[in-house]
Write a protein that holds these residues in place. Structure first.
Motif, PDB file in Angstrom:
ATOM      1  N   PHE A  75       0.864  -1.126  -0.141  1.00 62.46           N
ATOM      2  CA  PHE A  75       0.100   0.122   0.094  1.00 62.46           C
ATOM      3  C   PHE A  75       0.809   1.160   0.007  1.00 62.46           C
ATOM      4  N   GLN A  76       0.306   2.284  -0.468  1.00 57.61           N
ATOM      5  CA  GLN A  76       0.928   3.576  -0.400  1.00 57.61           C
ATOM      6  C   GLN A  76       1.574   4.040   1.058  1.00 57.61           C
ATOM      7  N   SER A  77       0.763   3.753   2.036  1.00 57.98           N
ATOM      8  CA  SER A  77       0.831   4.209   3.446  1.00 57.98           C
ATOM      9  C   SER A  77       1.481   3.350   4.149  1.00 57.98           C
ATOM     10  N   PHE A  78       2.193   2.214   3.715  1.00 57.75           N
ATOM     11  CA  PHE A  78       3.185   1.196   4.421  1.00 57.75           C
ATOM     12  C   PHE A  78       2.251   0.321   5.234  1.00 57.75           C
ATOM     13  N   GLN A  79       1.545   1.088   6.263  1.00 59.56           N
ATOM     14  CA  GLN A  79       0.517   0.194   7.073  1.00 59.56           C
ATOM     15  C   GLN A  79       1.845  -0.446   7.943  1.00 59.56           C
ATOM     16  N   LEU A  80       2.639  -0.331   8.476  1.00 61.17           N
ATOM     17  CA  LEU A  80       3.283  -0.731   9.603  1.00 61.17           C
ATOM     18  C   LEU A  80       2.829  -0.613  10.892  1.00 61.17           C
ATOM     19  N   LEU A  81       3.415  -1.272  11.816  1.00 61.19           N
ATOM     20  CA  LEU A  81       3.038  -1.108  13.265  1.00 61.19           C
ATOM     21  C   LEU A  81       4.314  -0.547  13.861  1.00 61.19           C
ATOM     22  N   PRO A  82       4.085   0.584  14.438  1.00 61.31           N
ATOM     23  CA  PRO A  82       5.377   1.517  14.671  1.00 61.31           C
ATOM     24  C   PRO A  82       6.204   0.868  16.067  1.00 61.31           C
ATOM     25  N   TYR A  83       5.302   0.143  16.857  1.00 60.03           N
ATOM     26  CA  TYR A  83       6.036  -0.325  17.882  1.00 60.03           C
ATOM     27  C   TYR A  83       6.532  -1.828  17.838  1.00 60.03           C
ATOM     28  N   ARG A  84       6.660  -2.207  16.406  1.00 60.28           N
ATOM     29  CA  ARG A  84       7.095  -3.619  16.221  1.00 60.28           C
ATOM     30  C   ARG A  84       8.336  -3.408  15.442  1.00 60.28           C
ATOM     31  N   THR A  85       9.309  -4.240  15.532  1.00 59.90           N
ATOM     32  CA  THR A  85      10.480  -4.268  14.604  1.00 59.90           C
ATOM     33  C   THR A  85      10.214  -4.639  13.096  1.00 59.90           C
ATOM     34  N   ALA A  86      11.085  -4.567  12.223  1.00 59.45           N
ATOM     35  CA  ALA A  86      10.730  -4.695  10.975  1.00 59.45           C
ATOM     36  C   ALA A  86      10.433  -6.183  10.565  1.00 59.45           C
ATOM     37  N   THR A  87      11.449  -6.997  11.516  1.00 56.52           N
ATOM     38  CA  THR A  87      11.066  -8.462  11.506  1.00 56.52           C
ATOM     39  C   THR A  87       9.685  -8.814  12.030  1.00 56.52           C
ATOM     40  N   GLU A  88       9.262  -8.354  13.169  1.00 58.20           N
ATOM     41  CA  GLU A  88       7.902  -8.581  13.744  1.00 58.20           C
ATOM     42  C   GLU A  88       7.002  -8.427  12.874  1.00 58.20           C
ATOM     43  N   ASN A  89       7.054  -7.111  12.082  1.00 58.63           N
ATOM     44  CA  ASN A  89       5.818  -6.616  11.035  1.00 58.63           C
ATOM     45  C   ASN A  89       5.730  -7.536   9.832  1.00 58.63           C
ATOM     46  N   VAL A  90       7.071  -8.249   9.668  1.00 57.28           N
ATOM     47  CA  VAL A  90       6.841  -9.238   8.560  1.00 57.28           C
ATOM     48  C   VAL A  90       6.367 -10.440   8.980  1.00 57.28           C
ATOM     49  N   GLU A  91       6.730 -10.732  10.103  1.00 62.24           N
ATOM     50  CA  GLU A  91       6.207 -12.105  10.769  1.00 62.24           C
ATOM     51  C   GLU A  91       4.553 -11.963  11.059  1.00 62.24           C
ATOM     52  N   LEU A  92       3.956 -11.051  11.102  1.00 61.08           N
ATOM     53  CA  LEU A  92       2.669 -10.796  11.503  1.00 61.08           C
ATOM     54  C   LEU A  92       1.839 -11.321  10.425  1.00 61.08           C
ATOM     55  N   ALA A  93       2.499 -11.148   9.049  1.00 62.65           N
ATOM     56  CA  ALA A  93       1.578 -11.590   7.922  1.00 62.65           C
ATOM     57  C   ALA A  93       1.360 -13.113   7.916  1.00 62.65           C
ATOM     58  N   GLN A  94       2.267 -13.631   8.727  1.00 62.44           N
ATOM     59  CA  GLN A  94       2.202 -15.212   8.568  1.00 62.44           C
ATOM     60  C   GLN A  94       1.370 -15.910   9.657  1.00 62.44           C
ATOM     61  N   LEU A  95       0.756 -14.994  10.547  1.00 63.16           N
ATOM     62  CA  LEU A  95       0.203 -15.334  11.730  1.00 63.16           C
ATOM     63  C   LEU A  95      -1.289 -16.322  11.292  1.00 63.16           C
ATOM     64  N   TYR A  96      -1.836 -16.154  10.118  1.00 59.61           N
ATOM     65  CA  TYR A  96      -3.207 -16.961   9.848  1.00 59.61           C
ATOM     66  C   TYR A  96      -2.961 -17.783   8.875  1.00 59.61           C
ATOM     67  N   VAL A  97      -1.608 -18.259   8.604  1.00 60.71           N
ATOM     68  CA  VAL A  97      -1.372 -19.454   7.496  1.00 60.71           C
ATOM     69  C   VAL A  97      -0.684 -20.624   8.095  1.00 60.71           C
ATOM     70  N   GLY A  98      -0.843 -20.687   9.598  1.00 60.51           N
ATOM     71  CA  GLY A  98      -0.170 -21.968  10.201  1.00 60.51           C
ATOM     72  C   GLY A  98       0.844 -22.178  10.516  1.00 60.51           C
ATOM     73  N   ARG A  99       1.835 -21.213  10.551  1.00 55.60           N
ATOM     74  CA  ARG A  99       3.351 -21.301  10.692  1.00 55.60           C
ATOM     75  C   ARG A  99       3.678 -21.083  12.199  1.00 55.60           C
ATOM     76  N   ASP A 100       4.520 -22.024  12.513  1.00 53.74           N
ATOM     77  CA  ASP A 100       5.149 -21.909  14.241  1.00 53.74           C
ATOM     78  C   ASP A 100       6.095 -20.702  14.092  1.00 53.74           C
ATOM     79  N   ALA A 101       6.468 -20.336  15.291  1.00 55.07           N
ATOM     80  CA  ALA A 101       6.797 -19.121  15.603  1.00 55.07           C
ATOM     81  C   ALA A 101       8.391 -19.207  15.039  1.00 55.07           C
ATOM     82  N   ALA A 102       9.125 -20.150  15.140  1.00 51.21           N
ATOM     83  CA  ALA A 102      10.594 -20.298  14.511  1.00 51.21           C
ATOM     84  C   ALA A 102      10.369 -20.277  12.910  1.00 51.21           C
TER      85      ALA A 102
END
Length: 246
Positions: A109-136
């Motif tokens: 998106f144009q506006s990035f839509q990142l969570l400001p209090y989460r690191t770059a890695t954590e922001n990318v991790e969040l996209a995987q929460l609903y596809v059934g992957r474990d934390a590691a």
């Protein structure tokens, strides 16, 4: 199931044909009811092949956002069919549409839509929460995706400490982390200066060369010029310049 514990159930993801176009639209349209009906998208016939880079241009209010919302399964058409990788997604139930969207479509998106209090890695991790992957696995994939966009040195940075171009690259990594069939981009350079825009478009060029299917919605002719094919949206009609009345 023990009391007090929740179990996440996984919705099966529909399987399409390996040789089918990534996008096949047949008479796809969207009308909003009212005293006077609004034809936000007139019936569209369109195929986008695997690995294709398509740009859709047009002025504000032309129907680009409606078109993007339909492609991204954020809205339902009022007519026609939409096949995504051979799957008739227009006819799926809401849970299946959500599963298909999570696995097969990445959004930038144009506006990035990142969570400001989460690191770059954590922001990318969040996209995987609903596809059934474990934390590691989520972290490994996030690190890999950030490396792919040239940010392996900024894994622990918070978005407010990143430049606009770096934030957009985090957003692109987030869109890529589930290895989608389709990358949908809504004015991805709209908040960037011309130099940074060029860097981001070079990244899209690299993704295209690697085989990623990309659809960019833009009003910027310099962005559209990077695509293999450009279509024009005007008054809800999608086509070549002549077909759209340009």
């Amino acid at each position: 199931m023990p009391r007090g514990r929740w179990r996440r159930t996984r919705t099966p993801v529909a399987v399409g044909g390996a040789d089918a176009p990534v996008i096949r639209l047949s008479g796809l349209g969207r009308t909003f009811p009212g005293t006077v009906e609004v034809h936000a998208l007139r019936p569209v016939e369109l195929e986008v092949e695997r690995g294709e880079f398509l740009a859709v241009v047009g002025p504000s209010g032309s129907g680009k956002s409606t078109f993007l919302n339909l492609l991204g399964l954020l809205d339902r058409p009022t007519s026609g069919t939409y096949e995504l990788g051979g799957i008739d997604v227009a006819g799926l139930g809401e849970r299946q549409r959500t599963a298909v969207r999570g696995h097969r479509i990445g959004f930038v998106f144009q506006s990035f839509q990142l969570l400001p209090y989460r690191t770059a890695t954590e922001n990318v991790e969040l996209a995987q929460l609903y596809v059934g992957r474990d934390a590691a696995s989520r972290r490994d994939r996030a690190v890999e995706a950030l490396g792919r966009v040239g940010l392996d040195h900024r894994l622990d940075a918070l978005p407010p400490t990143l430049s606009g171009g770096e934030r957009q690259r985090v957003a692109i990594a987030r869109a890529l982390v589930n290895r989608p069939q389709l990358l949908l981009c809504d004015e991805p350079t709209g908040n960037l200066d011309s130099h940074t825009s060029e860097i981001i478009m070079e990244l899209f060029d690299e993704l295209h060369r690697s085989g990623q299917t990309i659809v960019i919605i833009t009003h910027d002719p310099t962005v559209a010029a990077r695509a293999q094919r450009t279509l024009v949206m005007r008054d809800g009609v999608l086509g070549t310049g002549a077909e759209a009345g340009a």
